[in-house]
Design a protein around this motif. Structure first.
Motif: not given
Ligand code: RIB
Ligand code: CA
Length: 333
Positions: A32, A34, A49, A55, A146, A268, A272
């Motif tokens: 991810l 973000i 996240g 992350l 994200v 998020v 997930t």
């Protein structure tokens, strides 16, 4: 002639598998990036996240408050989570050069009213968020972006390199809705930079959209505030102050009539933990010219116009989502 809406998980690609140290096959956490404008709900989204996904980096954009504050807040959250990832700052305003109208009336001058922030010792890795997004997605093909603030950084990255869409799994957006919050028609993130949103929605990227219709199902309740007070770690104390301050300010603003909304963790969790959502395939367009509707996302709900490219989140299991958020806070330092 009704066309059945396709309500299914957006994770139509099988999750990546890996062997754990014991040789057991496990589902790999999705990579991810973000992009955020912390903001109380952004801070919670970063925590979720980091716990539920892999992350790999955080980028910041002006939105809730100025870029200086959103960046400082993102650095503070990453520092408190004790995660060794880079934070890159990005756009200080919308693409069209207007001064963005911040939402400090909701989040406070510094963007995290009620939260006690540490002295921030982390530094930004660069001030070019778009460039970081482009380079990080080369290093991590299949990553999800994200986007939980205005879409200025994402649009900038797409304009620089449209083929970005081919090396990411998609973009999970908190934004838009079939109604508005900053105006009757427009949600704050889209309204802040409608031109950027139009670029993103027209980019051909795989998009999950968590609009107000689903995010308003996930609320900051007194029970959640009380639960964070019991956790007993540093991030629990931070979250308790943050959520209590957010809820108190919303109640002051609205005269006790509204709850505070946990918008951003939805974007998020849609990656997930997609099984806690129901999605439908919709055609969505962004209004950039309407006198009263600029910044609106027009979600086509006509029964004969379903099957569009956007995975539109319709419902969330708020109880399960709240459990996941609490477990993520508990897992933090
Ligand atoms: O409209 C809600 C969105 O605007 C959330 O992302 C919140 O953090 C603000 O950015
Ligand atoms: Ca946000």
């Amino acid at each position: 002639m009704g066309i059945q809406s396709n309500t299914h998980s957006p994770m139509s690609q099988p999750p990546k598998m890996a062997l754990d140290p014991m040789g057991k096959t496990v589902v790999m956490k999705p990579d991810l990036i973000i992009d955020c404008d912390p903001g109380h709900d952004d801070a919670m989204a970063i925590c979720v996240g980091a716990n539920r996904g892999h992350l790999i980096g955080v980028t910041t954009v002006a939105g809730n408050v100025s870029l200086e504050h959103t960046t400082n807040n993102a650095l503070a959250v990453v520092q408190m989570l004790g995660i060794d990832i880079e934070v890159h700052s990005g756009a200080a305003g919308p693409l069209n050069g207007d001064d963005g109208r911040f939402a400090s009336f909701v989040h406070g001058e510094n963007g995290l009213i009620g939260a006690s922030l540490p002295e921030v010792t982390r530094q930004v890795a660069s001030t070019d968020a778009a460039d970081y997004i482009l380079s990080a997605t080369i290093e991590h093909p299949g990553a999800w972006i994200v986007a939980i603030g205005p879409l200025t950084n994402i649009a900038t990255a797409l304009e620089r390199h449209p083929a970005l869409i081919d090396r990411i799994s998609g973009i999970s957006i908190m934004g838009g809705g079939t109604y508005g919050n900053i105006s009757a028609a427009a949600e704050f993130n889209i309204h802040f930079d409608p031109e950027a949103a139009e670029i993103v929605f027209k980019s051909g990227a795989r998009i999950i959209q968590c609009g107000l219709d689903v995010t308003h199902q996930l609320l900051v309740t007194d029970a959640l505030v009380d639960a964070t007070a019991q956790i007993g770690n540093g991030f629990g104390r931070f979250s308790n102050g943050l959520l209590a301050g957010y809820l108190e300010n919303i109640r002051l603003l609205t005269g006790e009539s509204l709850e505070a909304v946990l918008y951003d963790p939805c974007a998020v969790l849609a990656i997930t933990d997609p099984e806690i959502f129901e999605f439908a395939d919709r055609y969505v367009s962004v209004e950039t010219r309407g006198e009263h509707t600029r910044g609106m996302t027009l979600v086509d709900q006509r029964s004969w116009m379903r099957g569009g490219p956007v995975k539109w989140a319709e419902t969330i299991d708020a109880e399960r989502a709240t459990e996941i958020i609490l477990s993520a806070i508990t897992a933090a330092p």
